[in-house]
Every structure is written in C-alpha cells, then in structure tokens.
Design an enzyme around this catalytic site. Structure first.
Site, PDB file in Angstrom:
ATOM      1  N   ASP A   6      -1.777   8.151   3.719  1.00  0.00           N
ATOM      2  CA  ASP A   6      -2.077   9.508   4.140  1.00  0.00           C
ATOM      3  C   ASP A   6      -2.206   9.571   5.654  1.00  0.00           C
ATOM      4  OD1 ASP A   6      -2.820  12.204   3.699  1.00  0.00           O
ATOM      5  OD2 ASP A   6      -4.876  11.640   4.163  1.00  0.00           O
TER       6      ASP A   6
ATOM      7  N   THR B 253       0.378  15.791   6.265  1.00  0.00           N
ATOM      8  CA  THR B 253      -0.295  15.296   7.468  1.00  0.00           C
ATOM      9  C   THR B 253       0.587  14.368   8.286  1.00  0.00           C
ATOM     10  OG1 THR B 253      -1.305  13.674   6.039  1.00  0.00           O
ATOM     11  CG2 THR B 253      -2.644  15.550   6.663  1.00  0.00           C
ATOM     12  N   THR B 254       1.435  13.590   7.603  1.00  0.00           N
ATOM     13  CA  THR B 254       2.344  12.734   8.349  1.00  0.00           C
ATOM     14  C   THR B 254       3.423  13.592   9.000  1.00  0.00           C
ATOM     15  OG1 THR B 254       2.006  11.136   6.592  1.00  0.00           O
ATOM     16  CG2 THR B 254       3.677  10.613   8.210  1.00  0.00           C
TER      17      THR B 254
ATOM     18  N   ASP C 264      -5.111  15.157  -2.227  1.00  0.00           N
ATOM     19  CA  ASP C 264      -3.944  15.877  -1.694  1.00  0.00           C
ATOM     20  C   ASP C 264      -3.353  16.779  -2.770  1.00  0.00           C
ATOM     21  OD1 ASP C 264      -4.267  14.470   0.590  1.00  0.00           O
ATOM     22  OD2 ASP C 264      -2.207  13.747   0.732  1.00  0.00           O
TER      23      ASP C 264
END
Ligand code: ADP
Ligand code: MG
Length: 542
Positions: A60, A93-94, A390
């Site tokens: 994550d 998020t990446t 997530d």
C-alpha cells in the site's frame, strides 16, 4: 557608518531559483522510485524495518510512504498526498504518487530550459480541467434499482482493489465478505462499525464474517469455567467499574489495636464489593462486560448466579457493543437498572483457531459486523487487514458515488489521448507542455507492464492505436501480456479514485513547481554552520 541589517539567522541555509526547483524535482523522483514497483496486480511488496526492528510488509503506497523517514521538505508533499488519498478514498495511493512524480519529470526539461514555472503550472491546471471533464463524461453510472446488480458492481470494485495485494488469490472470497460487511451497515456507512480481528493460524479461507460484535475472550479468573457460554435474548450490562477487592496497602494507613477491628475493615471492603455485585444481579443482566478487571470473587459470584462476565474488555469493543446493543456504559453500580442494559438476540462463546471469541449477534440498534481474519504470519495478517481496509473504503465510496471507470491504465490512456488531441489545437509553449502531461499520464499503464515484466513499449503502442480508433476502455491485460477491453473484463474502479488521484497529483506538482527557495533556519540550540567550532585537524586555525 553602515547600518547592519540581519535578515536571516546566522547559519541559515538558502538556495534559490532554477537549481532549487530542479533539485526539488529530483528529490521527488527518488521517492517515486521507492514505490514505483508496487503498482498493480503484479507489483512487488516492500519489507520495511523501522528503528525498533518492527518489520512491515506492504503493497500500500500510503503505508510505505508513512514508514519511510523522509526528511526532504519538498518530497514530503508526496507523502502528504498519499496520506490524503488514503483518507479520502482509501485506494489509489501508489497511483497518486506516481502521477505527481511523472508530471514533474515530464515538465523538468522545460524548467531547465528556462520556461517560467507559472506557465508550467497554468498548463498543468488546464490539463487537469480537461481530464476532470472527460472522466465525468465517460464514467459509467450503474443504476441503483436492482439489488443484485449493485452487489455485482460492488464486488467487482472490491476485487479490483484487492487484485494488486498479497491476498489477490482469494480476492473473490474476500470481495463477497467485504461487500456483505459494508451492506450490513446503516446508510451512513460508519467505518468504525466494522471490526477487524486477527487470529494467527489456519488458512485465509477460514476467515469469517460475524454479523454482530465479536472480540477475543478476555483474561478471566477461576470460576469462569462454570459460567454459561451461551444465551438467547440476553441482557448486557456494560460497566466501567472495577469488581475486585482492592488491596490499598500503599496509600492508606489504618491503626487498629485488636483483631476484631481489623476484621471490620476487611468485612467493610467485602461488603462494598458484594453490594455492587448484588446491584448488578438485581438489574437482571445475564452478561456483564467491564472495561476494568473483574476479580475472582466477582467471577465466582456471577458464575453461581448463571451470569457470564468478562473484564478488561478493550474500549473500542465495549463502545461498539454499546452502539450495537443499546444501553449505556455505567461508571457506578448504584444506578444500574434494566433500562441501561443492552440487548441482543444471541450470545455465544466460540472457538476460533487457538482463541476463544465472544460473539454477540442479532443486535437491535446499529448494524455492525466483525471480520475475523485467519492466516499464517502476523505481518501477513496485518497486510491482509490493510488490503481489506482499502476494499472496504472502495465499496463505501462506490455506494455513495455509483459511477465507475475501467482500470488497468485504460482511463489514463484515454485521458492522454484527449490531452494530445487538445494540444494539437493550440499554439505556443502550452502545446508542448500539455503534450508532456499527456505523456506523463501514460506512466500508469507503462508501470503496470514493467511490473509484470511485459514489453511496455510494444503494449503502449497497441494501446495508443486502439484508443485512436475509439476503443476507449482498452487497457493492459495483465494475464495475457496483451491489451483488452477492461470494461468488459470487469476491471472496474470507482471514478472518484481517479478524480481524486489526478487532482491531488496535479496540485502537488504545482505546489512543488511554485517553490523556488527553501530557507532553513538552524534548529534552536544547534550551532550555526558558518564559524562553528570544527575541531582540530580540519586545516582551520584554532
Ligand atoms: P494503488 O495504491 O494506486 O491502488 P495498486 O497497487 O492497488 O495501487 O494498483 C492499482 C492499479 O492496478 C490501478 O491502476 C488498477 O487499474 C490496476 N489494476 C488492478 N487490477 C487490475 C487487473 N486485473 N488488470 C489490470 N490492471 C489492474
Ligand atoms: Mg489499490
């Protein structure tokens, strides 16, 4: 005499102008390189060991960025956008970090060539506006009418969010579970009403969803074995009272001159405890939960009267029980009456792996559920929990905004095409800048390919061609080393993820570009750099 003007403290470190901008961009690049390889279903995981030796394995982006000890002030911006993406939508998020980094990388040559950062910023804002319009236009709205259709949509979004995680093998199993958990909540979808408990051992498929509250059996005293382990329609007393004989050895001094007096003191103490216990018994409760310890005398007392008790219940579990079952947490035993008791249909103590769990089901008030995760190592379970988080966030988001776009780089390729088409219609520097940002968007499919070991150039060429011909949902097919219509393939993501990721990335890039000077004052107490005592052997006069 010349007046002395001191603007900055001695030892202040300043650098400004173009070199500063370029150095900030370079710093961001190295952060991006740290998370680059984790993107997508074939992404790698990172093992991060902190200063205390605690190891975390994660895929994550936000978790990794939080654990990295980033000191560069400009690069910290990227950590912030990853965190905000995590808080806002929970996934992507990446992607957000990667996009911000790539926008900066693509405009860096222009900055180096002397294009004013303001012009670059204006172009980024314009490109962002075009992207937002396009996403809103393209997003597919799924009608809410049919329950089964909505479920199918939610499961697909959850599965896509999990396909890049450690648990991707079991994504369908968990997608169902996550959707069940979220759908069991009330309309506000409060996240804290889904409890996640981890029990090491067993296989992932043994994970289960309990509709209601569940928590690990707490430490208990002798006498506990006699207490009943199951009830129907039970009444629950929620306490914040210590039911234990207090040995006040340290903070009280009593002078007694005969044994009888002493006996009285002891009796009084017992009496206080017995009064409390009697009050609780009178209220009609048959399950007693307390945040504070319940001692052996109390445990025995309750067991004799067919009451189940558990002390030292974690606060969050007690609160969740209160919300779910009603009632109130009492801090004195005096006002316990039937109307402050919580209610639930079934209470049971059950074995889960090596642990015993207390389960409360059929709670009348709030809708709540608990995921009990099973699996091998501790770190593995932690990563599973993060991945489920997530997925839960994504499902909640999708219930609120029910529009989706295709993932796997499809939406990014289409946006890139739109920007490139637009850039051809304008003249001047902006044309080149918008084209550069269009190229920047291609980082997502490119990285997905790179991480899977595919020939990225080849696949990107195919994608560009397909999109030019109108195949707007074509993206990377991660299983066949090819391209595919990812909308048909059900690689769906809520459009809100992409909207949020793009705007956060563009904002971060603009912010970094608008900084042309860093002024760093020396910390209080730290010796200023210039003229600091350097010690011998440095070629300096003492
Ligand atoms: P993030 O932290 O940004 O969510 P992930 O590692 O979860 O990063 O990767 C998300 C990317 O992987 C998205 O661009 C998504 O579209 C893509 N993706 C997810 N599942 C698939 C799939 N089955 N095929 C192709 N791409 C996928
Ligand atoms: Mg993801």
């Amino acid at each position: 005499m010349q007046p002395q003007i001191v603007l900055l403290k001695e030892g202040t470190d300043t650098s400004q102008g173009k070199p500063q901008l370029v150095s900030n961009i370079n710093a961001c690049q190295s952060i991006v390189d740290a998370v680059r390889t984790t993107l997508g279903p074939r992404g790698m995981d990172k093992l991060i060991v902190d200063a205390h030796g605690k190891a975390t394995i994660s895929n994550d982006g936000a978790t990794i960025m939080k654990l990295l000890d980033i000191v560069h002030p400009a690069a910290k911006t990227l950590v912030d956008i990853a965190k905000s993406q995590d808080a806002e939508v929970g996934d992507g998020t990446t992607s957000v970090v990667l996009l911000a980094g790539e926008f900066l990388k693509q405009v860096k040559p222009f900055v180096e060539d002397g294009v004013h950062p303001r012009i670059v910023i204006k172009a980024i804002r314009k490109a962002l506006q075009l992207c937002m319009d396009k996403i809103n236009e393209m997003a597919v709205h799924i009608e809410k009418q049919s329950k089964t259709e909505q479920r199918a949509l939610l499961e697909k979004c959850a599965a896509t969010a999990m396909s890049s995680k450690l648990i991707h093998q079991q994504k369908d199993f968990f997608a169902k579970m996550v959707v069940d958990a979220v759908l069991s909540l009330d309309e506000l979808l409060p996240l804290n009403m889904i409890g996640i408990k981890k029990v090491t051992g067993g296989s992932l498929e043994e994970s289960q969803l309990v509709s209601g509250v569940a928590f690990k059996k707490t430490f208990s005293y002798a006498g506990f074995e006699m207490a009943p382990k199951g009830y129907e329609n039970c009444k629950i007393a929620l306490l914040n009272i210590e039911l234990e004989l207090k040995a006040e050895r340290d903070n009280a001094e009593i002078r007694v001159d005969n044994v009888k007096e002493y006996q009285k003191v002891v009796d009084a103490e017992w009496q206080i405890l017995y009064n409390k216990l009697a009050k609780i018994h009178e209220s009609g409760a048959n399950v007693v939960l307390s945040k504070l310890p319940i001692g052996d005398v109390a445990t025995q007392y309750f067991a004799d009267r067919n009451i189940f008790c558990a002390g030292r219940v974690p606060e969050e579990d007690l609160k969740r029980t209160m919300k779910a079952c009603g009632g109130a947490v009492m801090t004195t035993a005096n006002d316990i009456s039937p109307n402050v008791l919580g209610l639930c249909e079934r209470f049971a103590e059950r074995q889960v792996g090596g642990e015993r769990f207390n389960l409360f089901q059929g709670c009348p008030n709030a809708k709540t559920s608990t995921l009990i995760l099973r699996g091998g190592a501790e770190q593995f379970l932690e990563e599973t929990e993060r991945s489920l988080h997530d997925a839960i966030m994504i499902v909640r988001r999708t219930i609120k905004h029910d529009s989706v776009v295709a993932g796997g780089g499809a939406i990014e390729m289409e946006l890139s095409k739109v920007l490139r088409d637009y850039s051809r219609t304008i003249a001047g520097k902006e044309q080149l800048l918008i084209a550069a940002i269009a190229k920047g968007l291609e980082i997502i499919p490119r990285q997905l390919c790179d991480n899977a070991g595919f020939d990225a150039t080849n696949i990107l060429n195919k994608l560009r061609q397909k999109h030019a011909q109108g195949g707007k949902w074509y993206g990377v097919d991660i299983t066949k080393e090819d391209i595919a219509d990812n909308y048909e393939q059900c690689v769906w993501e809520p459009s809100i993820i992409k909207i949020n990721a793009l705007s956060a990335a563009a904002e971060a890039a603009c912010m970094i570009l608008s900084v042309d000077e860093t002024i760093r004052s020396p910390k209080a107490g730290e010796a200023p750099m210039a003229g600091a005592p350097m010690g011998r052997g440095m070629g300096r006069p003492m």
